[in-house]
Scaffold this motif. Structure first.
Motif, PDB file in Angstrom:
ATOM      1  N   GLY A 140     -14.113   9.034  -9.486  1.00  0.00           N
ATOM      2  CA  GLY A 140     -13.755  10.389  -9.089  1.00  0.00           C
ATOM      3  C   GLY A 140     -13.294  10.487  -7.642  1.00  0.00           C
ATOM      4  N   GLU A 141     -12.916   9.366  -7.066  1.00  0.00           N
ATOM      5  CA  GLU A 141     -12.487   9.366  -5.664  1.00  0.00           C
ATOM      6  C   GLU A 141     -10.989   9.604  -5.550  1.00  0.00           C
ATOM      7  OE1 GLU A 141     -16.018   6.585  -3.850  1.00  0.00           O
ATOM      8  OE2 GLU A 141     -13.998   5.785  -3.869  1.00  0.00           O
ATOM      9  N   SER A 142     -10.604  10.213  -4.444  1.00  0.00           N
ATOM     10  CA  SER A 142      -9.206  10.550  -4.177  1.00  0.00           C
ATOM     11  C   SER A 142      -8.558   9.500  -3.281  1.00  0.00           C
ATOM     12  CB  SER A 142      -9.144  11.903  -3.477  1.00  0.00           C
ATOM     13  OG  SER A 142      -9.769  11.798  -2.201  1.00  0.00           O
ATOM     14  N   GLN A 143      -7.239   9.613  -3.157  1.00  0.00           N
ATOM     15  CA  GLN A 143      -6.534   8.756  -2.206  1.00  0.00           C
ATOM     16  C   GLN A 143      -7.035   9.019  -0.793  1.00  0.00           C
ATOM     17  OE1 GLN A 143      -2.295   9.189  -2.586  1.00  0.00           O
ATOM     18  NE2 GLN A 143      -2.203   7.940  -4.449  1.00  0.00           N
ATOM     19  N   ALA A 144      -7.427  10.241  -0.508  1.00  0.00           N
ATOM     20  CA  ALA A 144      -7.956  10.557   0.820  1.00  0.00           C
ATOM     21  C   ALA A 144      -9.232   9.773   1.097  1.00  0.00           C
ATOM     22  CB  ALA A 144      -8.199  12.057   0.949  1.00  0.00           C
ATOM     23  N   LYS A 145     -10.094   9.643   0.099  1.00  0.00           N
ATOM     24  CA  LYS A 145     -11.331   8.881   0.272  1.00  0.00           C
ATOM     25  C   LYS A 145     -11.015   7.402   0.467  1.00  0.00           C
ATOM     26  CE  LYS A 145     -15.643   7.816   0.434  1.00  0.00           C
ATOM     27  NZ  LYS A 145     -16.385   8.076   1.659  1.00  0.00           N
ATOM     28  N   VAL A 146     -10.098   6.864  -0.322  1.00  0.00           N
ATOM     29  CA  VAL A 146      -9.693   5.460  -0.171  1.00  0.00           C
ATOM     30  C   VAL A 146      -9.118   5.247   1.224  1.00  0.00           C
ATOM     31  CG1 VAL A 146      -8.078   3.693  -1.003  1.00  0.00           C
ATOM     32  CG2 VAL A 146      -9.377   5.072  -2.641  1.00  0.00           C
ATOM     33  N   ALA A 147      -8.309   6.193   1.687  1.00  0.00           N
ATOM     34  CA  ALA A 147      -7.735   6.094   3.034  1.00  0.00           C
ATOM     35  C   ALA A 147      -8.832   6.068   4.087  1.00  0.00           C
ATOM     36  CB  ALA A 147      -6.787   7.268   3.284  1.00  0.00           C
ATOM     37  N   GLU A 148      -9.840   6.911   3.912  1.00  0.00           N
ATOM     38  CA  GLU A 148     -10.965   6.950   4.852  1.00  0.00           C
ATOM     39  C   GLU A 148     -11.681   5.600   4.898  1.00  0.00           C
ATOM     40  OE1 GLU A 148     -15.335   8.984   4.745  1.00  0.00           O
ATOM     41  OE2 GLU A 148     -13.644  10.284   4.228  1.00  0.00           O
ATOM     42  N   VAL A 149     -11.908   5.018   3.729  1.00  0.00           N
ATOM     43  CA  VAL A 149     -12.582   3.716   3.655  1.00  0.00           C
ATOM     44  C   VAL A 149     -11.787   2.655   4.410  1.00  0.00           C
ATOM     45  CG1 VAL A 149     -13.206   1.837   2.055  1.00  0.00           C
ATOM     46  CG2 VAL A 149     -13.787   4.212   1.490  1.00  0.00           C
ATOM     47  N   LEU A 150     -10.474   2.709   4.277  1.00  0.00           N
ATOM     48  CA  LEU A 150      -9.611   1.689   4.888  1.00  0.00           C
ATOM     49  C   LEU A 150      -9.204   2.010   6.321  1.00  0.00           C
ATOM     50  CD1 LEU A 150      -7.260   0.964   1.856  1.00  0.00           C
ATOM     51  CD2 LEU A 150      -9.243  -0.369   2.631  1.00  0.00           C
ATOM     52  N   GLY A 151      -9.457   3.233   6.767  1.00  0.00           N
ATOM     53  CA  GLY A 151      -9.045   3.621   8.110  1.00  0.00           C
ATOM     54  C   GLY A 151      -7.544   3.807   8.232  1.00  0.00           C
ATOM     55  N   VAL A 152      -6.917   4.294   7.163  1.00  0.00           N
ATOM     56  CA  VAL A 152      -5.481   4.558   7.156  1.00  0.00           C
ATOM     57  C   VAL A 152      -5.271   6.004   6.704  1.00  0.00           C
ATOM     58  CG1 VAL A 152      -4.919   2.136   6.688  1.00  0.00           C
ATOM     59  CG2 VAL A 152      -5.150   3.735   4.776  1.00  0.00           C
ATOM     60  N   THR A 153      -4.026   6.432   6.635  1.00  0.00           N
ATOM     61  CA  THR A 153      -3.735   7.784   6.175  1.00  0.00           C
ATOM     62  C   THR A 153      -3.617   7.824   4.649  1.00  0.00           C
ATOM     63  OG1 THR A 153      -1.328   7.537   6.233  1.00  0.00           O
ATOM     64  CG2 THR A 153      -2.420   8.232   8.295  1.00  0.00           C
ATOM     65  N   GLN A 154      -3.744   9.030   4.096  1.00  0.00           N
ATOM     66  CA  GLN A 154      -3.557   9.202   2.665  1.00  0.00           C
ATOM     67  C   GLN A 154      -2.136   8.818   2.272  1.00  0.00           C
ATOM     68  OE1 GLN A 154      -1.610  11.930   1.106  1.00  0.00           O
ATOM     69  NE2 GLN A 154      -1.970  10.887  -0.843  1.00  0.00           N
ATOM     70  N   GLY A 155      -1.174   9.089   3.136  1.00  0.00           N
ATOM     71  CA  GLY A 155       0.209   8.716   2.873  1.00  0.00           C
ATOM     72  C   GLY A 155       0.388   7.208   2.736  1.00  0.00           C
ATOM     73  N   GLN A 156      -0.341   6.448   3.557  1.00  0.00           N
ATOM     74  CA  GLN A 156      -0.260   4.988   3.459  1.00  0.00           C
ATOM     75  C   GLN A 156      -0.842   4.506   2.131  1.00  0.00           C
ATOM     76  OE1 GLN A 156      -2.175   4.445   7.329  1.00  0.00           O
ATOM     77  NE2 GLN A 156      -0.421   3.201   7.953  1.00  0.00           N
ATOM     78  N   VAL A 157      -1.920   5.130   1.689  1.00  0.00           N
ATOM     79  CA  VAL A 157      -2.490   4.773   0.381  1.00  0.00           C
ATOM     80  C   VAL A 157      -1.493   5.125  -0.718  1.00  0.00           C
ATOM     81  CG1 VAL A 157      -4.329   5.278  -1.282  1.00  0.00           C
ATOM     82  CG2 VAL A 157      -4.883   4.938   1.130  1.00  0.00           C
TER      83      VAL A 157
ATOM     84  N   ASN B 296      -7.261  -7.958   2.884  1.00  0.00           N
ATOM     85  CA  ASN B 296      -8.323  -7.239   3.603  1.00  0.00           C
ATOM     86  C   ASN B 296      -8.604  -5.892   2.955  1.00  0.00           C
ATOM     87  OD1 ASN B 296      -8.749  -9.275   5.468  1.00  0.00           O
ATOM     88  ND2 ASN B 296      -7.334  -8.422   6.959  1.00  0.00           N
ATOM     89  N   ASP B 297      -7.544  -5.195   2.510  1.00  0.00           N
ATOM     90  CA  ASP B 297      -7.720  -3.930   1.794  1.00  0.00           C
ATOM     91  C   ASP B 297      -8.533  -4.158   0.520  1.00  0.00           C
ATOM     92  OD1 ASP B 297      -6.043  -2.579   3.624  1.00  0.00           O
ATOM     93  OD2 ASP B 297      -4.277  -2.757   2.310  1.00  0.00           O
ATOM     94  N   CYS B 298      -8.143  -5.173  -0.233  1.00  0.00           N
ATOM     95  CA  CYS B 298      -8.825  -5.465  -1.497  1.00  0.00           C
ATOM     96  C   CYS B 298     -10.296  -5.777  -1.264  1.00  0.00           C
ATOM     97  CB  CYS B 298      -8.146  -6.636  -2.210  1.00  0.00           C
ATOM     98  SG  CYS B 298      -6.460  -6.277  -2.749  1.00  0.00           S
ATOM     99  N   GLU B 299     -10.564  -6.563  -0.251  1.00  0.00           N
ATOM    100  CA  GLU B 299     -11.942  -6.922   0.068  1.00  0.00           C
ATOM    101  C   GLU B 299     -12.746  -5.689   0.495  1.00  0.00           C
ATOM    102  OE1 GLU B 299     -13.832 -10.772   2.129  1.00  0.00           O
ATOM    103  OE2 GLU B 299     -12.463  -9.646   3.419  1.00  0.00           O
ATOM    104  N   ALA B 300     -12.152  -4.835   1.317  1.00  0.00           N
ATOM    105  CA  ALA B 300     -12.846  -3.622   1.774  1.00  0.00           C
ATOM    106  C   ALA B 300     -13.110  -2.673   0.611  1.00  0.00           C
ATOM    107  CB  ALA B 300     -12.021  -2.928   2.853  1.00  0.00           C
ATOM    108  N   LEU B 301     -12.146  -2.525  -0.280  1.00  0.00           N
ATOM    109  CA  LEU B 301     -12.350  -1.632  -1.423  1.00  0.00           C
ATOM    110  C   LEU B 301     -13.382  -2.196  -2.391  1.00  0.00           C
ATOM    111  CD1 LEU B 301      -8.710  -0.374  -2.048  1.00  0.00           C
ATOM    112  CD2 LEU B 301     -10.653   0.899  -1.098  1.00  0.00           C
ATOM    113  N   ALA B 302     -13.347  -3.487  -2.621  1.00  0.00           N
ATOM    114  CA  ALA B 302     -14.362  -4.101  -3.487  1.00  0.00           C
ATOM    115  C   ALA B 302     -15.754  -3.862  -2.906  1.00  0.00           C
ATOM    116  CB  ALA B 302     -14.087  -5.599  -3.652  1.00  0.00           C
ATOM    117  N   ARG B 303     -15.894  -4.065  -1.628  1.00  0.00           N
ATOM    118  CA  ARG B 303     -17.177  -3.839  -0.956  1.00  0.00           C
ATOM    119  C   ARG B 303     -17.582  -2.369  -1.085  1.00  0.00           C
ATOM    120  NH1 ARG B 303     -16.063  -6.729   3.065  1.00  0.00           N
ATOM    121  NH2 ARG B 303     -14.959  -5.156   4.271  1.00  0.00           N
ATOM    122  N   HIS B 304     -16.634  -1.465  -0.867  1.00  0.00           N
ATOM    123  CA  HIS B 304     -16.901  -0.029  -0.971  1.00  0.00           C
ATOM    124  C   HIS B 304     -17.407   0.330  -2.371  1.00  0.00           C
ATOM    125  CE1 HIS B 304     -16.362   4.295  -0.933  1.00  0.00           C
ATOM    126  NE2 HIS B 304     -15.499   4.195  -1.915  1.00  0.00           N
TER     127      HIS B 304
END
Length: 93
Positions: A21-38, A51-59
């Motif tokens: 139930g997470e949004s692109q905004a939440k994924v962006a927050e996890v990665l420290g990027v903008t929603q537009g970049q996601v 690095n993105d894949c590893e951070a999201l897997a960890r999240h």
């Protein structure tokens, strides 16, 4: 031969966002990027990095190799507490 890894990562991210139930905004927050970049990464306009894949897997509380194995495996190993109420309901049926 399967789908290209870049496409598999996009589909995996989409599946995990849906199940949690997470949004692109939440994924962006996890990665420290903008929603537009996601959004660009999800549309194929930019690539997901390892690095993105590893951070999201960890999240999401899964192993990076399970994340890279594709949406089916990633969703199978996703901890139950990370799933939305609807996803939990479907599993119980």
């Amino acid at each position: 031969m399967g789908i290209p890894l870049a496409e598999q990562v996009r589909v995996t991210v989409a599946a995990l966002m849906h199940v949690t139930g997470e949004s692109q905004a939440k994924v962006a927050e996890v990665l420290g990027v903008t929603q537009g970049q996601v959004s660009r990464r999800q549309s194929g306009g930019a690539a997901w990095s390892l690095n993105d894949c590893e951070a999201l897997a960890r999240h999401w509380g899964i192993d990076a190799l399970d994340f890279l194995a594709g949406p089916t495996r990633a969703c199978e190993v996703l901890p139950a507490e990370r799933r939305t109420g609807l996803a939990r309901l479907k599993e119980a049926q």
